[in-house]
Design an enzyme around this catalytic site. Structure first.
Site, PDB file in Angstrom:
ATOM      1  N   LYS A  13       0.052  -3.812   3.546  1.00  0.00           N
ATOM      2  CA  LYS A  13       0.745  -5.073   3.827  1.00  0.00           C
ATOM      3  C   LYS A  13       2.233  -4.998   3.539  1.00  0.00           C
ATOM      4  CE  LYS A  13      -1.826  -7.713   1.243  1.00  0.00           C
ATOM      5  NZ  LYS A  13      -2.779  -6.679   0.792  1.00  0.00           N
ATOM      6  N   ARG A  88      -2.731 -17.102  -1.426  1.00  0.00           N
ATOM      7  CA  ARG A  88      -3.731 -16.164  -1.937  1.00  0.00           C
ATOM      8  C   ARG A  88      -5.126 -16.780  -1.983  1.00  0.00           C
ATOM      9  NH1 ARG A  88      -2.868 -11.366  -4.458  1.00  0.00           N
ATOM     10  NH2 ARG A  88      -0.647 -11.784  -4.611  1.00  0.00           N
ATOM     11  N   ARG A 127      -4.344   8.250  -4.575  1.00  0.00           N
ATOM     12  CA  ARG A 127      -2.915   8.328  -4.895  1.00  0.00           C
ATOM     13  C   ARG A 127      -2.667   9.037  -6.216  1.00  0.00           C
ATOM     14  NH1 ARG A 127      -1.060   2.365  -3.108  1.00  0.00           N
ATOM     15  NH2 ARG A 127      -2.048   1.820  -5.095  1.00  0.00           N
ATOM     16  N   ARG A 161      -2.855   6.358 -11.678  1.00  0.00           N
ATOM     17  CA  ARG A 161      -2.674   5.148 -12.461  1.00  0.00           C
ATOM     18  C   ARG A 161      -4.032   4.502 -12.752  1.00  0.00           C
ATOM     19  NH1 ARG A 161       1.689   1.635  -9.170  1.00  0.00           N
ATOM     20  NH2 ARG A 161      -0.229   1.383  -7.956  1.00  0.00           N
ATOM     21  N   ARG A 172     -10.874  -5.007  -7.488  1.00  0.00           N
ATOM     22  CA  ARG A 172      -9.810  -5.714  -6.762  1.00  0.00           C
ATOM     23  C   ARG A 172     -10.315  -6.180  -5.401  1.00  0.00           C
ATOM     24  NH1 ARG A 172      -5.008  -1.556  -6.704  1.00  0.00           N
ATOM     25  NH2 ARG A 172      -4.040  -3.147  -5.385  1.00  0.00           N
TER      26      ARG A 172
END
Length: 220
Positions: A13, A88, A127, A161, A172
């Site tokens: 996004k 949201r 990542r 992370r 999430r």
């Protein structure tokens, strides 16, 4: 144009918002940027938001809504804007509708970036970030370093992370499905939703989005 950008974490996004806003000559209004700007400039809203965050609590909707309202009333947003991260949830979507209606305005489109859940997990969990410079980002599938665990740019250690772990990503996604995804149905009832696949190269997705927005605009 006045556009809301929606999609799960890992849909790209932020990247697409920047490209689309540039192509459409409208400001990119990101919730994250709004919070950082208000807190760093110690605005009244920023102080209020920080008090909740420092206490480990969620910032109430009314504070987020007030920040968004203030930003949308700036001169550069008179001709339109692209909202990223707001609304949201349905309550925020209803508040946005009220804000726009009170100013004699309305949304033109809600762009829904669609990505399969397994791809979201692959994108985020793969990542790896350089400990020396967080701008150096690699990926186990899409951008492997020449040497495992070592940054090509500076030789620093690459790490994952905590919020990029698969368990965290799936949590999430659960939050997204529960809180944010319902706004898609809310906006579908207003015939505003334009859904595109967010798979492929960045420029391909951008072009797909521009084409879909144009088709949606032509229907009105």
């Amino acid at each position: 144009m006045r556009i809301v950008l929606v999609g799960p974490p890992g849909a790209g996004k932020g990247t697409q918002a920047a490209y689309l806003a540039k192509n459409l000559s409208i400001p990119h209004i990101s919730t994250g940027d709004l919070f950082r700007a208000n807190i760093s400039h110690s605005t009244e809203l920023g102080k209020l938001a920080k008090s909740y965050m420092d206490a480990g609590n969620l910032v109430p909707d009314e504070v987020t809504i007030a920040m968004a309202k203030d930003r949308m009333e700036q001169p550069d947003a008179e001709g339109g804007f692209l909202l990223d991260g707001f609304p949201r949830n349905v309550s925020q979507a209803e508040a946005l509708d009220e804000m726009l209606q009170s100013g004699g305005m309305k949304l033109d489109a809600v762009l829904d970036l669609e990505v399969p859940e397994d791809e979201v997990v692959r994108r985020i969990a793969g990542r790896r970030i350089c400990r020396n410079d967080s701008a150096h980002v690699f990926h186990e599938t899409y951008k492997r370093p020449k040497q495992d665990g070592v940054c090509d740019e500076c030789g620093g250690e690459l790490y994952q992370r905590d919020d990029d772990s698969e368990d965290t990503v799936r949590k999430r996604l659960e939050v997204y499905h529960t809180q944010t995804e319902p706004i898609i149905d809310y906006y579908k009832a207003q015939d505003l939703v334009v859904t595109i696949s967010a798979l492929g190269k960045v420029e391909e997705v951008t072009q797909r989005a521009m084409d879909a927005l144009k088709r949606g605009d032509d229907r009105k």
